[in-house]
Design a protein around this motif. Sequence first.
Motif, mmCIF file in Angstrom:
data_model
loop_
_atom_site.group_PDB
_atom_site.id
_atom_site.type_symbol
_atom_site.label_atom_id
_atom_site.label_comp_id
_atom_site.label_asym_id
_atom_site.label_seq_id
_atom_site.Cartn_x
_atom_site.Cartn_y
_atom_site.Cartn_z
ATOM 1 N N LYS A 172 26.144 46.930 45.046
ATOM 2 C CA LYS A 172 26.413 46.533 46.420
ATOM 3 C C LYS A 172 26.058 45.080 46.702
ATOM 4 O O LYS A 172 26.482 44.515 47.706
ATOM 5 N N LEU A 173 25.279 44.456 45.814
ATOM 6 C CA LEU A 173 24.896 43.061 46.038
ATOM 7 C C LEU A 173 26.120 42.149 46.074
ATOM 8 O O LEU A 173 26.048 41.017 46.543
ATOM 9 N N LYS A 174 27.251 42.634 45.562
ATOM 10 C CA LYS A 174 28.473 41.841 45.568
ATOM 11 C C LYS A 174 29.138 41.840 46.948
ATOM 12 O O LYS A 174 30.052 41.065 47.188
ATOM 13 N N ASP A 175 28.676 42.730 47.830
ATOM 14 C CA ASP A 175 29.250 42.818 49.168
ATOM 15 C C ASP A 175 28.428 41.991 50.145
ATOM 16 O O ASP A 175 27.206 42.144 50.224
ATOM 17 N N ALA A 176 29.092 41.146 50.902
ATOM 18 C CA ALA A 176 28.392 40.276 51.850
ATOM 19 C C ALA A 176 27.760 41.065 52.987
ATOM 20 O O ALA A 176 26.819 40.588 53.629
ATOM 21 N N ASP A 177 28.269 42.288 53.261
ATOM 22 C CA ASP A 177 27.780 43.050 54.410
ATOM 23 C C ASP A 177 26.693 44.062 54.056
ATOM 24 O O ASP A 177 26.300 44.866 54.897
ATOM 25 N N CYS A 178 26.182 44.051 52.803
ATOM 26 C CA CYS A 178 25.133 45.019 52.472
ATOM 27 C C CYS A 178 23.876 44.693 53.272
ATOM 28 O O CYS A 178 23.542 43.533 53.482
ATOM 29 N N SER A 179 23.192 45.719 53.719
ATOM 30 C CA SER A 179 22.059 45.518 54.618
ATOM 31 C C SER A 179 21.012 46.593 54.413
ATOM 32 O O SER A 179 21.273 47.644 53.823
ATOM 33 N N LYS A 180 19.836 46.346 54.941
ATOM 34 C CA LYS A 180 18.746 47.315 54.881
ATOM 35 C C LYS A 180 19.127 48.578 55.635
ATOM 36 O O LYS A 180 18.847 49.695 55.181
ATOM 37 N N LEU A 211 18.029 39.255 47.086
ATOM 38 C CA LEU A 211 18.182 37.859 46.667
ATOM 39 C C LEU A 211 17.948 37.715 45.171
ATOM 40 O O LEU A 211 18.720 37.047 44.472
ATOM 41 N N ARG A 212 16.888 38.345 44.668
ATOM 42 C CA ARG A 212 16.576 38.244 43.249
ATOM 43 C C ARG A 212 17.708 38.829 42.400
ATOM 44 O O ARG A 212 18.101 38.243 41.385
ATOM 45 N N SER A 213 18.245 39.964 42.820
ATOM 46 C CA SER A 213 19.342 40.594 42.080
ATOM 47 C C SER A 213 20.567 39.701 42.070
ATOM 48 O O SER A 213 21.230 39.535 41.042
ATOM 49 N N ARG A 214 20.866 39.112 43.217
ATOM 50 C CA ARG A 214 22.023 38.213 43.304
ATOM 51 C C ARG A 214 21.833 36.975 42.433
ATOM 52 O O ARG A 214 22.748 36.559 41.711
ATOM 53 N N SER A 235 31.342 36.644 43.855
ATOM 54 C CA SER A 235 30.932 37.811 43.072
ATOM 55 C C SER A 235 29.552 38.319 43.450
ATOM 56 O O SER A 235 29.234 39.485 43.214
ATOM 57 N N VAL A 236 28.713 37.451 43.996
ATOM 58 C CA VAL A 236 27.357 37.866 44.356
ATOM 59 C C VAL A 236 27.153 37.941 45.872
ATOM 60 O O VAL A 236 26.022 37.930 46.351
ATOM 61 N N GLY A 237 28.256 38.003 46.611
ATOM 62 C CA GLY A 237 28.154 38.308 48.035
ATOM 63 C C GLY A 237 27.997 37.143 48.979
ATOM 64 O O GLY A 237 27.564 37.339 50.121
ATOM 65 N N TYR A 238 28.352 35.920 48.549
ATOM 66 C CA TYR A 238 28.260 34.762 49.445
ATOM 67 C C TYR A 238 29.654 34.398 49.956
ATOM 68 O O TYR A 238 30.618 34.371 49.197
ATOM 69 N N THR A 239 29.718 34.130 51.242
ATOM 70 C CA THR A 239 31.008 33.853 51.863
ATOM 71 C C THR A 239 31.488 32.440 51.610
ATOM 72 O O THR A 239 32.665 32.140 51.809
ATOM 73 N N SER A 240 30.598 31.546 51.168
ATOM 74 C CA SER A 240 31.004 30.172 50.883
ATOM 75 C C SER A 240 30.221 29.625 49.695
ATOM 76 O O SER A 240 29.049 29.980 49.509
ATOM 77 N N PRO A 241 30.845 28.753 48.885
ATOM 78 C CA PRO A 241 30.141 28.133 47.752
ATOM 79 C C PRO A 241 28.935 27.315 48.200
ATOM 80 O O PRO A 241 27.931 27.245 47.485
ATOM 81 N N GLN A 242 29.030 26.731 49.390
ATOM 82 C CA GLN A 242 27.938 25.879 49.881
ATOM 83 C C GLN A 242 26.669 26.692 50.141
ATOM 84 O O GLN A 242 25.567 26.306 49.733
ATOM 85 N N ALA A 247 21.227 28.575 48.281
ATOM 86 C CA ALA A 247 20.352 29.687 47.900
ATOM 87 C C ALA A 247 19.942 29.569 46.435
ATOM 88 O O ALA A 247 18.779 29.799 46.075
ATOM 89 N N TYR A 248 20.875 29.190 45.578
ATOM 90 C CA TYR A 248 20.601 29.060 44.141
ATOM 91 C C TYR A 248 19.577 27.955 43.891
ATOM 92 O O TYR A 248 18.628 28.126 43.113
ATOM 93 N N ARG A 249 19.770 26.827 44.576
ATOM 94 C CA ARG A 249 18.841 25.711 44.388
ATOM 95 C C ARG A 249 17.454 26.051 44.905
ATOM 96 O O ARG A 249 16.438 25.699 44.272
ATOM 97 N N LYS A 250 17.355 26.747 46.018
ATOM 98 C CA LYS A 250 16.056 27.135 46.564
ATOM 99 C C LYS A 250 15.355 28.117 45.635
ATOM 100 O O LYS A 250 14.136 28.070 45.468
ATOM 101 N N PHE A 251 16.117 28.993 44.989
ATOM 102 C CA PHE A 251 15.536 30.021 44.120
ATOM 103 C C PHE A 251 15.126 29.450 42.760
ATOM 104 O O PHE A 251 14.024 29.729 42.271
ATOM 105 N N PHE A 252 16.004 28.648 42.144
ATOM 106 C CA PHE A 252 15.743 28.165 40.788
ATOM 107 C C PHE A 252 15.235 26.726 40.731
ATOM 108 O O PHE A 252 14.752 26.282 39.690
ATOM 109 N N GLY A 253 15.368 25.992 41.848
ATOM 110 C CA GLY A 253 14.904 24.600 41.844
ATOM 111 C C GLY A 253 15.948 23.607 41.392
ATOM 112 O O GLY A 253 15.665 22.411 41.271
ATOM 113 N N HIS A 254 17.171 24.082 41.128
ATOM 114 C CA HIS A 254 18.257 23.178 40.713
ATOM 115 C C HIS A 254 19.587 23.825 41.050
ATOM 116 O O HIS A 254 19.680 25.036 41.257
#
Length: 263
Positions: A172-180, A211-214, A235-242, A247-254
Amino acid sequence: MESKSRNLFHIILPGMEAFLASCFFCGMLDRPRNKHVHPCYELICIENGEEMSFTIVPPLFEHVMADAPTDKVSSILFSFLQEEIKDICMRLKSISEPVTIRDNFEGLERIRSVKQLALHPVPGAREQIAAELRLLFIGLARNVWMQEEEYEDVQTLEEERLAHLEEYFNIKLKDADCSKQQLAEQLGVCERQLTRILKETYQSSFSTILLRSRMNLAQAMVEQGKKSIEEIAESVGYTSPQSFKRAYRKFFGHLPVKKQIKT
């Protein structure tokens, strides 16, 4: 390098604990290659290309290390915390002799993630390692159960929930609308109960696990170099590349850098 190899992670999981050191993932040059024993359970992970096999060795069982390149072998020691333990622990604890399990539960990706976090710790690394190990041991326990002669196709409520959680955070992480709220409804619990279940199972929150799974899936696709950044973001549930790049840079630092495929 010598001092770094002694860094030890002691990870507490529900009903069990795991020990892993960076030396387990650095070729293990000081480990005996002949017969040896451990006072607790040992999980030996052998990587062969894009496949991985797991061997669980019981305590004090003399065994011979596999004949494989040391950089392809990982070792995790684990034991159990108490006599009254849950189903997953009971199945692992029932092993009386070495058993080899094939990877059919994304174990390779989990070991690679644990290896990366152990060698290059980041804030929250211990919690991420605990979550990956929890899912790894769930997969191992299921396979052990299925290999037993008296296997019956039934599941306890705990196992049903764990199976659903694992499926949700991998699909479900591939779906942008997945929620708690969505996950709570599927499990048949309220959001407050879901918070407690996630805390007990993964030692983490819904948003952190998602977030970690994505990010782990995104990192794997970036490294494969077969998809564009736009395709990976979708593929990982984000509506825009930006938003994905932020999110990727904040998580991995690059930023994610797509590898060039050699032709």
